[in-house]
Design a protein around this motif. Structure first.
Motif, PDB file in Angstrom:
ATOM      1  N   LEU A   7      -4.070   7.510  -3.730  1.00 51.87           N
ATOM      2  CA  LEU A   7      -3.823   8.921  -4.026  1.00 51.87           C
ATOM      3  C   LEU A   7      -4.608   9.808  -3.059  1.00 51.87           C
ATOM      4  CD1 LEU A   7      -4.111   9.074  -7.937  1.00 51.87           C
ATOM      5  CD2 LEU A   7      -2.016   8.963  -6.552  1.00 51.87           C
ATOM      6  N   MET A   8      -3.895  10.602  -2.296  1.00 57.95           N
ATOM      7  CA  MET A   8      -4.525  11.656  -1.488  1.00 57.95           C
ATOM      8  C   MET A   8      -4.002  12.970  -2.051  1.00 57.95           C
ATOM      9  SD  MET A   8      -4.155   9.673   2.131  1.00 57.95           S
ATOM     10  CE  MET A   8      -2.897   8.584   1.455  1.00 57.95           C
ATOM     11  N   VAL A   9      -4.375  13.214  -3.316  1.00 54.83           N
ATOM     12  CA  VAL A   9      -3.917  14.386  -4.053  1.00 54.83           C
ATOM     13  C   VAL A   9      -5.109  14.981  -4.791  1.00 54.83           C
ATOM     14  CG1 VAL A   9      -1.663  13.287  -4.432  1.00 54.83           C
ATOM     15  CG2 VAL A   9      -3.361  13.201  -6.230  1.00 54.83           C
ATOM     16  N   MET A  60     -11.741   4.626   4.396  1.00 55.35           N
ATOM     17  CA  MET A  60     -10.811   5.149   5.401  1.00 55.35           C
ATOM     18  C   MET A  60     -11.477   5.014   6.776  1.00 55.35           C
ATOM     19  SD  MET A  60      -8.037   6.473   3.847  1.00 55.35           S
ATOM     20  CE  MET A  60      -7.356   6.968   5.395  1.00 55.35           C
ATOM     21  N   SER A  61     -10.719   4.465   7.713  1.00 52.71           N
ATOM     22  CA  SER A  61     -11.218   4.333   9.087  1.00 52.71           C
ATOM     23  C   SER A  61     -10.486   5.301  10.012  1.00 52.71           C
ATOM     24  CB  SER A  61     -11.089   2.885   9.551  1.00 52.71           C
ATOM     25  OG  SER A  61      -9.917   2.294   9.051  1.00 52.71           O
ATOM     26  N   VAL A  62      -9.753   6.243   9.406  1.00 50.41           N
ATOM     27  CA  VAL A  62      -9.190   7.422  10.084  1.00 50.41           C
ATOM     28  C   VAL A  62      -9.301   8.558   9.071  1.00 50.41           C
ATOM     29  CG1 VAL A  62      -7.503   6.078  11.439  1.00 50.41           C
ATOM     30  CG2 VAL A  62      -6.811   7.048   9.225  1.00 50.41           C
ATOM     31  N   ASN A  63      -9.121   9.785   9.505  1.00 49.32           N
ATOM     32  CA  ASN A  63      -9.047  10.870   8.523  1.00 49.32           C
ATOM     33  C   ASN A  63      -7.677  10.818   7.868  1.00 49.32           C
ATOM     34  OD1 ASN A  63     -11.616  12.429   8.568  1.00 49.32           O
ATOM     35  ND2 ASN A  63     -11.181  12.341  10.763  1.00 49.32           N
ATOM     36  N   PRO A  64      -7.635  11.016   6.542  1.00 50.56           N
ATOM     37  CA  PRO A  64      -6.394  10.758   5.819  1.00 50.56           C
ATOM     38  C   PRO A  64      -5.319  11.797   6.120  1.00 50.56           C
ATOM     39  CG  PRO A  64      -7.997  11.757   4.354  1.00 50.56           C
ATOM     40  CD  PRO A  64      -8.711  11.515   5.655  1.00 50.56           C
ATOM     41  N   GLY A  65      -4.081  11.371   5.991  1.00 55.53           N
ATOM     42  CA  GLY A  65      -2.957  12.295   6.149  1.00 55.53           C
ATOM     43  C   GLY A  65      -1.823  11.750   6.995  1.00 55.53           C
ATOM     44  N   HIS A 122       0.865  -1.196   0.000  1.00 57.54           N
ATOM     45  CA  HIS A 122       0.000   0.000   0.000  1.00 57.54           C
ATOM     46  C   HIS A 122       0.897   1.240   0.000  1.00 57.54           C
ATOM     47  CE1 HIS A 122      -3.793   2.135   0.764  1.00 57.54           C
ATOM     48  NE2 HIS A 122      -3.106   2.898   1.604  1.00 57.54           N
ATOM     49  N   PHE A 123       0.670   2.115  -0.985  1.00 57.40           N
ATOM     50  CA  PHE A 123       1.592   3.212  -1.303  1.00 57.40           C
ATOM     51  C   PHE A 123       0.813   4.528  -1.173  1.00 57.40           C
ATOM     52  CE2 PHE A 123       4.040   5.956  -4.028  1.00 57.40           C
ATOM     53  CZ  PHE A 123       5.315   5.416  -4.162  1.00 57.40           C
ATOM     54  N   ASP A 124       1.019   5.242  -0.080  1.00 56.35           N
ATOM     55  CA  ASP A 124       0.241   6.444   0.234  1.00 56.35           C
ATOM     56  C   ASP A 124       0.873   7.695  -0.364  1.00 56.35           C
ATOM     57  OD1 ASP A 124      -1.944   5.522   1.935  1.00 56.35           O
ATOM     58  OD2 ASP A 124      -0.378   4.975   3.369  1.00 56.35           O
ATOM     59  N   VAL A 125       0.111   8.365  -1.218  1.00 54.96           N
ATOM     60  CA  VAL A 125       0.607   9.558  -1.909  1.00 54.96           C
ATOM     61  C   VAL A 125      -0.138  10.785  -1.373  1.00 54.96           C
ATOM     62  CG1 VAL A 125       0.977  10.620  -4.162  1.00 54.96           C
ATOM     63  CG2 VAL A 125       0.931   8.120  -3.951  1.00 54.96           C
ATOM     64  N   MET A 126       0.595  11.700  -0.761  1.00 53.92           N
ATOM     65  CA  MET A 126      -0.019  12.901  -0.154  1.00 53.92           C
ATOM     66  C   MET A 126       0.648  14.144  -0.714  1.00 53.92           C
ATOM     67  SD  MET A 126      -0.210  11.646   3.783  1.00 53.92           S
ATOM     68  CE  MET A 126      -0.755   9.987   4.219  1.00 53.92           C
ATOM     69  N   ASP A 127      -0.169  15.185  -0.955  1.00 59.78           N
ATOM     70  CA  ASP A 127       0.312  16.335  -1.724  1.00 59.78           C
ATOM     71  C   ASP A 127       0.403  17.650  -0.946  1.00 59.78           C
ATOM     72  OD1 ASP A 127      -2.356  16.902  -1.331  1.00 59.78           O
ATOM     73  OD2 ASP A 127      -2.788  17.336  -3.434  1.00 59.78           O
ATOM     74  N   ASN A 128       0.135  17.611   0.360  1.00 61.11           N
ATOM     75  CA  ASN A 128       0.129  18.846   1.172  1.00 61.11           C
ATOM     76  C   ASN A 128      -0.897  19.849   0.655  1.00 61.11           C
ATOM     77  OD1 ASN A 128       0.990  20.422   3.364  1.00 61.11           O
ATOM     78  ND2 ASN A 128       2.322  21.642   2.039  1.00 61.11           N
ATOM     79  N   HIS A 129      -1.966  19.339   0.045  1.00 60.34           N
ATOM     80  CA  HIS A 129      -3.028  20.190  -0.505  1.00 60.34           C
ATOM     81  C   HIS A 129      -4.365  19.517  -0.200  1.00 60.34           C
ATOM     82  CE1 HIS A 129      -5.323  22.636  -3.298  1.00 60.34           C
ATOM     83  NE2 HIS A 129      -5.654  21.566  -3.981  1.00 60.34           N
ATOM     84  N   TYR A 130      -4.557  18.321  -0.746  1.00 61.73           N
ATOM     85  CA  TYR A 130      -5.764  17.558  -0.409  1.00 61.73           C
ATOM     86  C   TYR A 130      -5.694  17.073   1.035  1.00 61.73           C
ATOM     87  CZ  TYR A 130      -9.441  14.134  -0.314  1.00 61.73           C
ATOM     88  OH  TYR A 130     -10.556  13.422   0.059  1.00 61.73           O
ATOM     89  N   VAL A 131      -4.490  16.715   1.480  1.00 62.00           N
ATOM     90  CA  VAL A 131      -4.262  16.359   2.892  1.00 62.00           C
ATOM     91  C   VAL A 131      -3.040  17.135   3.399  1.00 62.00           C
ATOM     92  CG1 VAL A 131      -5.289  14.047   2.880  1.00 62.00           C
ATOM     93  CG2 VAL A 131      -2.898  14.331   2.223  1.00 62.00           C
TER      94      VAL A 131
END
Ligand SMILES: O=C(CO)[C@@H](O)[C@H](O)COP(=O)(O)O
Ligand SMILES: [Fe+2]
Length: 225
Positions: A71-73, A141-146, A37-46
């Motif tokens: 993708l969390m972008v 999601m069972s937590v808020n993403p980020g 599992h590869f979590d991608v975060m953009d400092n914008h959506y999360v």
């Protein structure tokens, strides 16, 4: 609940040692992981910033198992072909992060990947209504993403049961993935609610015995009816 469900364990590399990422993914595959599992975060959506297609491409030769990109972008479309080229197998995104849900799902499929839709704890399931036929995976999601290491939000269990009914009614082969706060001591309850694919980051990475933890999770899952 079907007894023939296949359970999959997807360690989240968000909690891995990034200085030794190749070794970490090899070790977790050897320990019995089914997906990376590869979590991608953009400092914008999360409110966090992680890794992108270059890192996906770098780890691809280290493992045989599928890479499951979360993708969390926002926006999502521009980055989808890059991840497909980098060797992703599954690509999931959040419906709030695209203007055109159907188009983004189709883009993933046109790029040869399996498509997933990800729901935050507070996101309505109504987004599923017209796109079930384009889905290979639903990520709850069972937590808020980020961030990794947060506690499982119990209300998710009800949502899992609702999605299980929708998947069964669709007759399609769609994975029901749960992401956030999954541990050995709650995985059976999450499976009982209807999940079949379990993301676990802090429960696995950073611990001394990956194989022991994954085997313990599978023992818990074996008790699920
Ligand atoms: O997408 C995310 C967080 O946004 C997850 O994939 C986390 O990385 C899971 O970490 P744990 O809750 O298992 O520590
Ligand atoms: Fe994730």
């Amino acid at each position: 609940m079907s007894q023939s469900r296949t359970f999959r364990i997807a360690p989240s590399i968000l909690s891995a040692d990034f200085a030794r990422l190749g070794e970490e993914v090899r070790n977790v595959e050897a320990a019995g992981a089914d997906l990376i599992h590869f979590d991608v975060m953009d400092n914008h959506y999360v409110p966090n910033l992680t890794i992108g297609p270059m890192v996906c491409q770098a780890i691809r030769p280290h493992v045989q198992i599928p890479i499951d990109v979360h993708l969390m972008v926002k926006p999502v479309d521009r980055i989808i072909p890059d991840f497909a080229k980098a060797g992703a197998n599954y690509i999931s995104f959040h419906p709030e992060a695209t203007e055109h849900l159907d188009r983004s799902l189709q883009l993933i499929r046109d790029n040869g990947c399996k498509a997933g839709l990800a729901f935050n704890p507070g996101t309505s399931l109504h987004y599923l209504e017209h796109v079930m036929d384009k889905l290979d995976l639903i990520l709850l999601m069972s937590v808020n993403p980020g961030f990794g290491g947060q506690s499982f939000i119990p209300h998710t269990l009800k949502k899992i049961a609702e999605v299980r009914k929708l998947i069964d009614a669709s007759g399609r082969d769609i994975l029901l993935q749960v992401d956030g706060g999954v541990k050995t001591d709650n995985i059976a309850e999450i499976a009982q609610a209807g999940a079949d694919t379990f993301v676990a980051g802090s429960a696995i990475f950073g611990k001394p015995d990956y194989a022991g933890i994954i085997a313990g999770m599978r023992r818990e899952l074996a008790s699920v009816k």
